[in-house]
Design an enzyme around this catalytic site. Structure first.
Site, PDB file in Angstrom:
ATOM      1  N   LYS A 137      -0.401  -2.486 -25.162  1.00 22.88           N
ATOM      2  CA  LYS A 137       0.702  -1.455 -25.844  1.00 22.88           C
ATOM      3  C   LYS A 137       1.565  -0.903 -24.835  1.00 22.88           C
ATOM      4  CE  LYS A 137      -2.343  -0.297 -29.588  1.00 22.88           C
ATOM      5  NZ  LYS A 137      -2.926   0.846 -30.524  1.00 22.88           N
ATOM      6  N   ASP A 156       0.977   3.759 -34.925  1.00 24.86           N
ATOM      7  CA  ASP A 156      -0.230   4.567 -34.974  1.00 24.86           C
ATOM      8  C   ASP A 156      -0.347   5.836 -35.129  1.00 24.86           C
ATOM      9  OD1 ASP A 156      -2.009   2.359 -34.207  1.00 24.86           O
ATOM     10  OD2 ASP A 156      -1.445   2.384 -32.064  1.00 24.86           O
TER      11      ASP A 156
END
Length: 285
Positions: free
Chosen positions: A68, A105
């Site tokens: 990420k 997210d």
């Protein structure tokens, strides 16, 4: 002519539930496209992205552990909230197929809390376990929603660094993770008008990992327990929370929420959320 596809990348990746989610929605909508899981290590990233960028059928990818943060140097643009979070979980080919990164997210995490967040509270507090990529998105999302955070991590310096980057002026706090392992006799005041969360944003409790040692005497009465782990779905953390009388939210809520945002980017259509109950059943089987 091969069909359009998107995928999820990470290492390990075999356990990912993302292909099942996206394929379920594609099938419901009758869209001729696919969604795959592809193992990509940090060393493979540059080659992988160059190859996919040149493939006209590639619609983008979701990014999971441990990539990420590693993907960012390869992207032409990193959009908010990914830029302020410092973690990208979705990449897609934008104008002229330049690679753009974003983060779904944060929105996915907040989705199951929509009802509570509509209310006004005297005080909002969240205890968050973990300081990795997912914790970054969650801490950022909650800071924007006016929460005071207590961030517990094995490496407190990682938590300190995360807190230093949060928006807003609220005083947040850092604790070593084992602070929450032993019982406390702290007497919580009346939580009327408060919103309290206890979030496991770490891999602890995942199949094959250590359990998360959290003693529920640390949680104020009425605090919501939220675990982002999806395998197993009913973690020991959530079971102990229920036994102590706390409402719980499992990892599928965030997983489906973040996938919904990504699906729209990849396939240009909103996912059919009226089938959520059927999808949850499929993913829990």
């Amino acid at each position: 002519m091969s069909m359009p596809f998107a995928e999820v990348i990470g290492d390990p990746i075999a356990q990912s539930k993302s292909p099942a989610i996206h394929r379920f929605w594609l099938q419901k909508l009758g869209i001729e496209a696919d969604y795959r899981a592809t193992r990509v290590t940090e060393d493979d990233l540059a080659d992988y992205l160059a190859e996919r960028q040149a493939d006209p059928n590639w619609r983008g990818c979701n990014v999971t552990m441990p990539l990420k943060q590693a993907v960012q140097p390869y992207l032409a643009s990193v959009e908010d909230p990914a830029a302020s979070i410092g973690a990208v979980n979705t990449i897609y080919p934008a104008f002229d197929r330049v690679l753009a990164g974003t983060n779904t997210d944060a929105a996915g995490f907040l989705e199951p809390l929509t009802q509570q967040l509509r209310d006004t509270h005297l005080f909002r507090m969240a205890r968050i376990i973990g300081a990795g990529g997912a914790a970054r998105a969650i801490a950022h999302a909650l800071a924007v929603q006016g929460f005071t955070l207590v961030l517990a991590a094995r490496r407190t310096e990682q938590a300190e660094e995360l807190i230093a980057q949060l928006p807003g002026t609220t005083e947040h706090h850092v604790a070593p993770i084992d602070h929450f392992a032993a019982p406390t006799d702290f007497a919580f005041d009346d939580r009327q008008g408060m919103l309290d969360l206890v979030v496991n944003a770490s891999p602890l409790g995942m199949r094959g990992k250590d359990e998360l040692a959290f003693d529920w005497s640390h949680a104020p009465p009425g605090a919501i327990a939220y675990d982002i782990v999806t395998d197993p779905l009913d973690t020991a953390f959530l079971q102990a929370a229920r036994a102590a009388g706390h409402p719980t939210i499992d990892g599928l809520a965030m997983l489906i929420g973040q996938a919904a945002e990504a699906f729209r980017l990849f396939y240009g259509a909103p996912p059919p959320r009226q089938h959520d109950a059927e999808l949850r059943e499929l993913l829990s089987a």
